[in-house]
Design a protein around this motif. Structure first.
Motif, PDB file in Angstrom:
ATOM      1  N   VAL A   3     106.103  35.786  42.178  1.00  0.00           N
ATOM      2  CA  VAL A   3     107.490  35.923  41.734  1.00  0.00           C
ATOM      3  C   VAL A   3     107.464  36.415  40.289  1.00  0.00           C
ATOM      4  O   VAL A   3     106.858  35.776  39.422  1.00  0.00           O
ATOM      5  CB  VAL A   3     108.252  34.580  41.817  1.00  0.00           C
ATOM      6  N   VAL A   4     108.083  37.547  40.051  1.00  0.00           N
ATOM      7  CA  VAL A   4     108.204  38.121  38.711  1.00  0.00           C
ATOM      8  C   VAL A   4     109.659  38.002  38.294  1.00  0.00           C
ATOM      9  O   VAL A   4     110.556  38.478  39.006  1.00  0.00           O
ATOM     10  CB  VAL A   4     107.757  39.601  38.699  1.00  0.00           C
ATOM     11  N   GLU A   5     109.894  37.369  37.154  1.00  0.00           N
ATOM     12  CA  GLU A   5     111.256  37.084  36.713  1.00  0.00           C
ATOM     13  C   GLU A   5     111.561  37.775  35.388  1.00  0.00           C
ATOM     14  O   GLU A   5     110.919  37.493  34.372  1.00  0.00           O
ATOM     15  CB  GLU A   5     111.452  35.565  36.555  1.00  0.00           C
ATOM     16  N   ASP A   6     112.504  38.720  35.440  1.00  0.00           N
ATOM     17  CA  ASP A   6     113.055  39.368  34.244  1.00  0.00           C
ATOM     18  C   ASP A   6     111.938  39.823  33.295  1.00  0.00           C
ATOM     19  O   ASP A   6     111.951  39.507  32.100  1.00  0.00           O
ATOM     20  CB  ASP A   6     114.017  38.426  33.528  1.00  0.00           C
ATOM     21  N   LEU A   7     111.001  40.568  33.818  1.00  0.00           N
ATOM     22  CA  LEU A   7     109.827  40.968  33.039  1.00  0.00           C
ATOM     23  C   LEU A   7     110.130  42.193  32.177  1.00  0.00           C
ATOM     24  O   LEU A   7     110.713  43.172  32.648  1.00  0.00           O
ATOM     25  CB  LEU A   7     108.656  41.287  33.974  1.00  0.00           C
ATOM     26  N   SER A  21     112.449  42.246  38.193  1.00  0.00           N
ATOM     27  CA  SER A  21     112.238  41.006  38.948  1.00  0.00           C
ATOM     28  C   SER A  21     111.871  41.383  40.374  1.00  0.00           C
ATOM     29  O   SER A  21     112.605  42.130  41.029  1.00  0.00           O
ATOM     30  CB  SER A  21     113.499  40.143  38.949  1.00  0.00           C
ATOM     31  N   ARG A  23     109.658  39.915  44.170  1.00  0.00           N
ATOM     32  CA  ARG A  23     109.001  38.868  44.929  1.00  0.00           C
ATOM     33  C   ARG A  23     108.053  39.524  45.928  1.00  0.00           C
ATOM     34  O   ARG A  23     108.428  40.505  46.581  1.00  0.00           O
ATOM     35  CB  ARG A  23     110.015  37.997  45.676  1.00  0.00           C
ATOM     36  N   GLY A  56     109.569  37.431  29.785  1.00  0.00           N
ATOM     37  CA  GLY A  56     109.615  37.277  31.232  1.00  0.00           C
ATOM     38  C   GLY A  56     108.489  36.385  31.726  1.00  0.00           C
ATOM     39  O   GLY A  56     107.682  35.866  30.947  1.00  0.00           O
ATOM     40  N   THR A  66     101.696  33.674  33.659  1.00  0.00           N
ATOM     41  CA  THR A  66     102.052  34.664  32.650  1.00  0.00           C
ATOM     42  C   THR A  66     101.016  34.697  31.533  1.00  0.00           C
ATOM     43  O   THR A  66     100.696  33.661  30.930  1.00  0.00           O
ATOM     44  CB  THR A  66     103.424  34.343  32.034  1.00  0.00           C
ATOM     45  N   LYS A 227     113.084  49.558  35.740  1.00  0.00           N
ATOM     46  CA  LYS A 227     113.894  48.580  36.446  1.00  0.00           C
ATOM     47  C   LYS A 227     113.667  48.700  37.950  1.00  0.00           C
ATOM     48  O   LYS A 227     113.237  49.741  38.445  1.00  0.00           O
ATOM     49  CB  LYS A 227     115.378  48.793  36.149  1.00  0.00           C
TER      50      LYS A 227
END
Length: 260
Positions: A3-7, A21, A23, A56, A66, A227
């Motif tokens: 899961v990558v969040e707001d990187l 972001s 998955r 992120g 991270t 993005k």
């Protein structure tokens, strides 16, 4: 699994990854596509620990990874390959694979001097595994060939073979088809599918060849300008007007339809 969040990853004023972001589901083969400069490889490099994020978070199996180093991620089963293969050219194909497993007994001087039986037994086991990997990838006939002498496509298979020498959970493949002829590309695709179905590997694949993506990947994530632009099945993203505009160009809609 991932899961990558707001990187974000910025280089000065340039935002290579700008709030992405994503998955990646366990057991999936996820495609990552987009035009050159979309931020795909930078995203890979941040996830795989080669670059620190500007901000992120990256999670793996619920654990925050991270900023961990590549060798720490390697130990957790997260591996990546490169668009340009990184083989040791002066070593044989088999030797390239035998180097991969970490913490081999023969790396310690005491063992090399006083525990030669242990070192020999371990080396024999690693050699057998390397030969099994080469046969799986249909390049067993190249085992004793210098890695510098094999073709570009065979080097890509060798890169994939490295991931099989350890207990990989997820493998990030960066343009595995670049510069590879169609016959070898089909061999690579077959190997990826078998690893996914028979051994439970999870993959995330950057690739420009849409036929390759269509054969392997579900879902497909599209990036543009750092993005995430769209996500869905191959057919869904190929018919998304935003994807046609940003990734393939407005004049190529008919070509997209031809691949559908």
């Amino acid at each position: 699994m991932i899961v990558v969040e707001d990187l974000h990853k910025h280089f000065g004023g340039f935002r290579a990854v700008d709030g992405a972001s994503i998955r990646i589901g366990t057991g999936s083969i996820t495609g990552l596509i987009g035009p050159n400069g979309a931020g795909k490889t930078t995203l890979f490099n941040v996830i795989a620990g080669r670059l620190p994020p500007t901000s992120g978070r990256v999670m793996m199996d619920g654990e925050d990874i991270t900023g961990l180093s590549p060798h720490e991620l390697f130990a957790k089963g997260l591996l990546r390959t490169f668009q340009i293969a990184h083989e040791f050219g002066s070593m044989t194909v088999r030797e390239n694979l035998m180097m991969v497993p970490a913490n081999q007994s023969g790396e310690r001087l005491w063992n090399a001097w006083f525990r030669r039986g242990l070192v020999a037994a371990e080396e024999a086991a690693i050699r057998r595994k390397a030969d099994e990997v080469l046969e799986f990838l249909t390049i067993g006939h190249l085992a004793d060939e210098k890695a510098a002498n094999i073709s570009g496509g065979q080097k890509k298979l060798l890169e994939l073979g490295r991931t099989m020498m350890v207990d990989a959970k997820i493998v990030f493949l960066d343009e595995v088809g670049a510069g590879v002829n169609r016959t070898l590309l089909n061999t690579i695709a077959d190997a990826i599918l078998r690893l996914n179905r028979e051994r439970g590997y999870t993959f995330c694949v950057i690739e420009h060849d849409m036929d390759f993506i269509a054969r392997l990947c579900d879902p497909v994530i599209v990036m543009a300008q750092g993005k995430v632009l769209a996500e869905g099945t191959v057919d869904a993203v190929k018919n998304d007007e935003r994807v046609i505009e940003a990734y393939l160009g407005t004049g190529l809609k008919n070509k997209v339809a031809a691949h559908a």
